[in-house]
Design a protein around this motif. Structure first.
Motif, PDB file in Angstrom:
ATOM      1  N   GLN A  27       2.273   1.629  -3.410  1.00  0.00           N
ATOM      2  CA  GLN A  27       1.221   1.968  -4.541  1.00  0.00           C
ATOM      3  C   GLN A  27       0.951   3.446  -4.250  1.00  0.00           C
ATOM      4  OE1 GLN A  27      -2.278  -0.026  -3.873  1.00  0.00           O
ATOM      5  NE2 GLN A  27      -2.819  -0.270  -6.161  1.00  0.00           N
ATOM      6  N   ASP A  28       0.860   4.007  -3.266  1.00  0.00           N
ATOM      7  CA  ASP A  28       0.535   5.168  -2.832  1.00  0.00           C
ATOM      8  C   ASP A  28       1.656   6.168  -3.257  1.00  0.00           C
ATOM      9  OD1 ASP A  28      -1.097   7.385  -1.547  1.00  0.00           O
ATOM     10  OD2 ASP A  28       0.492   7.435  -0.360  1.00  0.00           O
ATOM     11  N   TYR A  29       2.907   5.752  -3.038  1.00  0.00           N
ATOM     12  CA  TYR A  29       3.991   6.632  -3.359  1.00  0.00           C
ATOM     13  C   TYR A  29       4.063   6.826  -4.978  1.00  0.00           C
ATOM     14  CZ  TYR A  29       8.550   8.922  -3.197  1.00  0.00           C
ATOM     15  OH  TYR A  29       9.623   9.764  -3.374  1.00  0.00           O
TER      16      TYR A  29
ATOM     17  N   GLY B 142       2.129   5.990  -6.998  1.00  0.00           N
ATOM     18  CA  GLY B 142       0.822   6.708  -7.693  1.00  0.00           C
ATOM     19  C   GLY B 142       1.106   8.143  -7.606  1.00  0.00           C
ATOM     20  N   GLY B 143       1.583   8.738  -6.464  1.00  0.00           N
ATOM     21  CA  GLY B 143       1.736  10.129  -6.402  1.00  0.00           C
ATOM     22  C   GLY B 143       2.715  10.691  -7.260  1.00  0.00           C
TER      23      GLY B 143
ATOM     24  N   ALA C 197       0.947  -1.179  -0.139  1.00  0.00           N
ATOM     25  CA  ALA C 197       0.023  -0.067  -0.057  1.00  0.00           C
ATOM     26  C   ALA C 197       0.866   1.123   0.214  1.00  0.00           C
ATOM     27  CB  ALA C 197      -0.792  -0.015   1.161  1.00  0.00           C
TER      28      ALA C 197
END
Length: 228
Positions: A19-21, A23-24, A16
């Motif tokens: 994926q978040d990093y 994605g940003g 997660a």
């Protein structure tokens, strides 16, 4: 369109975070929590790069790296808690493009990912195996004899590719099944012998007298390098 990244990682919290990093940073990250799911996604979709955990609950990461690399040249960055030099060497020899030990800084992962993607911005090699009139195209999952396309199932094509990639080597049935372990073997519902017979019907001039895909009694099969 954002670049597509496949993350094969069983640690849900780490997945997660990555994926978040990423994605940003403009990437589209698809997460697979098991090796089998990751392999299925890899074969169903086209990804720009793969982040592969070495320690998975259902798959040895090195074996999975080998299996993925046999399919195509998608860049692979291995992620692992192991830091021994030998693990890194083996991973790179099997086709990984880079290696990042855990724990890692997200910024370093991003930098390494961008680096392997930059190295991959060339026209991808389209590898075709040629044996006389027989051509095997792994990217298209298609085999041809002359101008005729062979009528093979996906399982039969994968079996043919495994044998052709090891042309000249006798492979036992156990070795073949081990090479096929990335597939859903439950759906491989007939014996290897039956599939070999059907492959012969498509690639041999005379399936009853095979000259390309030969049975070695008591040992297995060998794909002949050349024919007269």
């Amino acid at each position: 369109m954002p670049q597509q990244i496949l993350l094969i990682e069983d640690d849900a919290r780490l997945a997660a975070m990555v994926q978040d990093y990423l994605g940003g940073s403009g990437f589209q990250v698809t997460v697979a929590g098991t090796g089998q799911k990751g392999l299925d996604l890899h074969r169903q979709r086209q990804f720009d790069a793969i982040l592969l955990d070495l320690m998975l609950p259902d798959f040895d990461g090195l074996d999975l790296c080998r299996t993925i690399r046999a399919d195509n040249a998608t860049p692979i960055v291995m992620l692992t808690a192991k830091g021994e030099p030998m693990d890194r060497i083996i991973g790179l020899e099997l086709g990984a493009d880079d290696y990042l030990p855990k724990p890692f800084e997200p910024r370093e992962l991003l930098a390494r990912l961008k680096a392997v993607l930059r190295r991959g911005i060339t026209e991808p090699a389209h590898r075709i195996l040629r044996f006389g009139r027989l051509e095997i195209d792994p990217d298209a999952m298609e085999a041809r004899v002359g101008d005729r396309v062979c009528d093979l199932t996906a399982h039969q094509f994968n079996l043919l590719e495994i044998l052709a990639n090891r042309a000249g080597r006798v492979l036992s049935r156990d070795t073949i099944m081990n090479a096929l372990k990335g597939e859903n073997l439950a759906s491989f519902d007939r014996s290897i012998d039956v599939h070999v017979s059907r492959i012969r019907a498509e690639i041999e001039d005379d399936p009853n007298k095979p000259r390309r895909l030969i049975t070695v009694r008591g040992a297995g099969y060998v794909f002949a390098r050349s024919q007269d």
